[in-house]
Enzyme design. Sequence first.
Site, PDB file in Angstrom:
ATOM      1  N   LYS A   1      75.197   8.848   8.482  1.00 26.26           N
ATOM      2  CA  LYS A   1      75.762   9.449   7.366  1.00 26.26           C
ATOM      3  C   LYS A   1      77.487   9.565   7.664  1.00 26.26           C
ATOM      4  O   LYS A   1      78.383   9.978   6.882  1.00 26.26           O
ATOM      5  CB  LYS A   1      75.631  11.119   7.085  1.00 26.26           C
ATOM      6  CG  LYS A   1      74.211  11.139   7.004  1.00 26.26           C
ATOM      7  CD  LYS A   1      73.738  12.827   7.155  1.00 26.26           C
ATOM      8  CE  LYS A   1      72.343  12.780   7.853  1.00 26.26           C
ATOM      9  NZ  LYS A   1      71.920  14.247   7.984  1.00 26.26           N
ATOM     10  N   GLY A   2      77.850   9.396   8.908  1.00 29.36           N
ATOM     11  CA  GLY A   2      79.239   9.612   9.398  1.00 29.36           C
ATOM     12  C   GLY A   2      80.268   8.912   8.649  1.00 29.36           C
ATOM     13  O   GLY A   2      81.467   9.386   8.306  1.00 29.36           O
TER      14      GLY A   2
ATOM     15  N   GLU B   1      82.261   1.809   9.872  1.00 33.91           N
ATOM     16  CA  GLU B   1      81.941   3.061  10.605  1.00 33.91           C
ATOM     17  C   GLU B   1      82.967   4.157  10.814  1.00 33.91           C
ATOM     18  O   GLU B   1      84.073   3.828  10.409  1.00 33.91           O
ATOM     19  CB  GLU B   1      81.549   2.542  12.103  1.00 33.91           C
ATOM     20  CG  GLU B   1      80.218   2.431  12.414  1.00 33.91           C
ATOM     21  CD  GLU B   1      79.432   3.719  12.531  1.00 33.91           C
ATOM     22  OE1 GLU B   1      79.789   4.738  11.967  1.00 33.91           O
ATOM     23  OE2 GLU B   1      78.796   3.723  13.489  1.00 33.91           O
ATOM     24  N   ASP B   2      82.361   5.165  11.217  1.00 36.05           N
ATOM     25  CA  ASP B   2      83.333   6.346  11.365  1.00 36.05           C
ATOM     26  C   ASP B   2      84.084   6.317  12.690  1.00 36.05           C
ATOM     27  O   ASP B   2      85.276   6.709  12.656  1.00 36.05           O
ATOM     28  CB  ASP B   2      82.780   7.770  11.357  1.00 36.05           C
ATOM     29  CG  ASP B   2      81.448   7.654  11.892  1.00 36.05           C
ATOM     30  OD1 ASP B   2      81.084   6.715  12.677  1.00 36.05           O
ATOM     31  OD2 ASP B   2      80.682   8.763  12.041  1.00 36.05           O
TER      32      ASP B   2
ATOM     33  N   ASP C   1      82.512   4.327  19.704  1.00 37.12           N
ATOM     34  CA  ASP C   1      82.380   5.044  20.975  1.00 37.12           C
ATOM     35  C   ASP C   1      82.129   4.024  22.050  1.00 37.12           C
ATOM     36  O   ASP C   1      82.663   3.506  22.781  1.00 37.12           O
ATOM     37  CB  ASP C   1      81.582   6.405  20.767  1.00 37.12           C
ATOM     38  CG  ASP C   1      81.538   7.311  21.965  1.00 37.12           C
ATOM     39  OD1 ASP C   1      82.729   7.474  22.405  1.00 37.12           O
ATOM     40  OD2 ASP C   1      80.512   8.054  22.158  1.00 37.12           O
TER      41      ASP C   1
ATOM     42  N   LYS D   1      87.348   5.188  20.208  1.00 37.34           N
ATOM     43  CA  LYS D   1      87.625   5.560  21.605  1.00 37.34           C
ATOM     44  C   LYS D   1      87.387   4.542  22.599  1.00 37.34           C
ATOM     45  O   LYS D   1      86.305   4.480  23.390  1.00 37.34           O
ATOM     46  CB  LYS D   1      86.532   6.740  21.715  1.00 37.34           C
ATOM     47  CG  LYS D   1      86.893   7.880  21.065  1.00 37.34           C
ATOM     48  CD  LYS D   1      86.129   9.106  21.621  1.00 37.34           C
ATOM     49  CE  LYS D   1      84.919   9.418  20.811  1.00 37.34           C
ATOM     50  NZ  LYS D   1      84.075  10.582  21.144  1.00 37.34           N
TER      51      LYS D   1
ATOM     52  N   PHE E   1      85.515  14.538  21.820  1.00 36.87           N
ATOM     53  CA  PHE E   1      84.749  14.640  20.831  1.00 36.87           C
ATOM     54  C   PHE E   1      85.206  15.286  19.558  1.00 36.87           C
ATOM     55  O   PHE E   1      85.797  16.237  19.403  1.00 36.87           O
ATOM     56  CB  PHE E   1      83.463  15.377  21.153  1.00 36.87           C
ATOM     57  CG  PHE E   1      82.264  15.292  20.251  1.00 36.87           C
ATOM     58  CD1 PHE E   1      81.457  14.221  20.629  1.00 36.87           C
ATOM     59  CD2 PHE E   1      81.966  16.052  19.227  1.00 36.87           C
ATOM     60  CE1 PHE E   1      80.476  14.066  19.813  1.00 36.87           C
ATOM     61  CE2 PHE E   1      81.023  15.882  18.432  1.00 36.87           C
ATOM     62  CZ  PHE E   1      80.228  14.626  18.634  1.00 36.87           C
TER      63      PHE E   1
ATOM     64  N   ARG F   1      80.958  17.853   8.970  1.00 41.01           N
ATOM     65  CA  ARG F   1      81.414  16.573   8.284  1.00 41.01           C
ATOM     66  C   ARG F   1      82.247  16.772   7.140  1.00 41.01           C
ATOM     67  O   ARG F   1      83.174  15.847   6.877  1.00 41.01           O
ATOM     68  CB  ARG F   1      80.197  16.076   7.672  1.00 41.01           C
ATOM     69  CG  ARG F   1      79.070  15.576   8.778  1.00 41.01           C
ATOM     70  CD  ARG F   1      78.042  14.748   8.112  1.00 41.01           C
ATOM     71  NE  ARG F   1      76.784  14.784   8.706  1.00 41.01           N
ATOM     72  CZ  ARG F   1      76.787  13.780   9.847  1.00 41.01           C
ATOM     73  NH1 ARG F   1      77.728  12.712  10.121  1.00 41.01           N
ATOM     74  NH2 ARG F   1      75.532  13.467  10.526  1.00 41.01           N
TER      75      ARG F   1
HETATM   76  P1  IMP Z   1      78.504   4.281  19.718  1.00 41.67           P
HETATM   77  O1  IMP Z   1      77.148   3.874  19.282  1.00 41.67           O
HETATM   78  O2  IMP Z   1      78.563   4.982  20.964  1.00 41.67           O
HETATM   79  O3  IMP Z   1      79.822   3.522  19.412  1.00 41.67           O
HETATM   80  O4  IMP Z   1      78.569   5.469  18.769  1.00 41.67           O
HETATM   81  C1  IMP Z   1      78.832   5.388  17.415  1.00 41.67           C
HETATM   82  C2  IMP Z   1      78.507   6.780  16.766  1.00 41.67           C
HETATM   83  O5  IMP Z   1      78.425   8.035  17.735  1.00 41.67           O
HETATM   84  C3  IMP Z   1      79.058   7.074  15.536  1.00 41.67           C
HETATM   85  O6  IMP Z   1      78.710   6.649  14.609  1.00 41.67           O
HETATM   86  C4  IMP Z   1      79.021   8.483  15.476  1.00 41.67           C
HETATM   87  O7  IMP Z   1      78.035   9.004  14.819  1.00 41.67           O
HETATM   88  C5  IMP Z   1      78.732   9.108  16.943  1.00 41.67           C
HETATM   89  N1  IMP Z   1      79.849   9.621  17.693  1.00 41.67           N
HETATM   90  C6  IMP Z   1      80.582   8.917  18.716  1.00 41.67           C
HETATM   91  N2  IMP Z   1      81.777   9.652  19.196  1.00 41.67           N
HETATM   92  C7  IMP Z   1      81.664  10.800  18.085  1.00 41.67           C
HETATM   93  C8  IMP Z   1      82.626  11.996  18.093  1.00 41.67           C
HETATM   94  O8  IMP Z   1      83.550  12.151  19.108  1.00 41.67           O
HETATM   95  N3  IMP Z   1      82.121  12.705  17.050  1.00 41.67           N
HETATM   96  C9  IMP Z   1      81.028  12.638  16.198  1.00 41.67           C
HETATM   97  N4  IMP Z   1      80.398  11.656  16.323  1.00 41.67           N
HETATM   98  C10 IMP Z   1      80.519  10.618  17.454  1.00 41.67           C
HETATM   99 MG    MG Z   2      77.682   7.220  12.890  1.00 41.45          MG
END
Ligand code: IMP
Ligand code: MG
Length: 174
Positions: A41-42, A97-98, A101, A129, A151, A164
Site C-alpha cells: 500500500k505504501g 515504490e515508496d 531499503d 536508503k 525509519f 500512511r
Molecule cells: P526492501 O525490500 O527492504 O527494500 O523494503 C521495501 C519496503 O519496506 C518498502 O516498500 C516499505 O514498505 C518498507 N520499508 C522500508 N523502510 C521503511 C521505512 O523507513 N518506513 C516504512 N516502511 C519501510
Molecule cells: Mg512498500
Amino acid sequence: MAEKIRVLLSEAEVMQKVEEIAAQINRDYEGRELTIIGILKGAVFFTCELAKRITVPVTMDFMSVSSYGSGTESSGKVKIIKDLDLPIEGKDVIIVEDIIDSGFTLSYLKGFLAQRNPNSIRLCTLLNKPERRVKKEVAVDYEGFCIPDQFVVGCGLDYDQKYRNLPYIGVVEF
Ligand code: IMP
Ligand code: MG
C-alpha cells in the site's frame, strides 16, 4: 502512542520532487505509452500524485507484496499478495515504490515482471536508503530523496499500519 514523529521532508518539498520526477518521465517517454505499477500500500499516494502529472498516455496497475511484518526489519522474503490485473508484454513499465531499503522487494519484483516480456522496466522510488542496501545490484532510475538510515512514515509509508496519511515524511522516534 509511544512514538513521536519528527518532520524530515515537508509536504511542499515532497510535492516539488514529485513534479520534478514527473517532468523527467514525461521527457523520457515522449511519444510512447507508459504503464506504471504502484506497489500497495505504501506507494499508492506517490503513484497517484505522479500519475496526475504524467502527460504521456498512461495505464495504472497495482501489485501487493509482503516483505515486512509489523516491525521495522526486512525478512528478505517477498511474497506476491496481489498480482497485476493487466498484461505487460511489450509495454514500457515503471515500477513505483515508496522506499528502497534492503532492495529485496524491487530486486525480486523486477525479475518477476521481466519474465512477462515487457519492452522495458524502470524503477522509481520516492525515498532511498542506500546505507541499508543488501541487494546492491538494484539500479534506481528515478529517485526522490536519499535519506539516512532512519525509519520514516507518511506519504504512504507506515509504522504498524499507522501514519500512511501524513502529507509529509516524518522520522519515527521510538
Ligand atoms: P526492501 O525490500 O527492504 O527494500 O523494503 C521495501 C519496503 O519496506 C518498502 O516498500 C516499505 O514498505 C518498507 N520499508 C522500508 N523502510 C521503511 C521505512 O523507513 N518506513 C516504512 N516502511 C519501510
Ligand atoms: Mg512498500
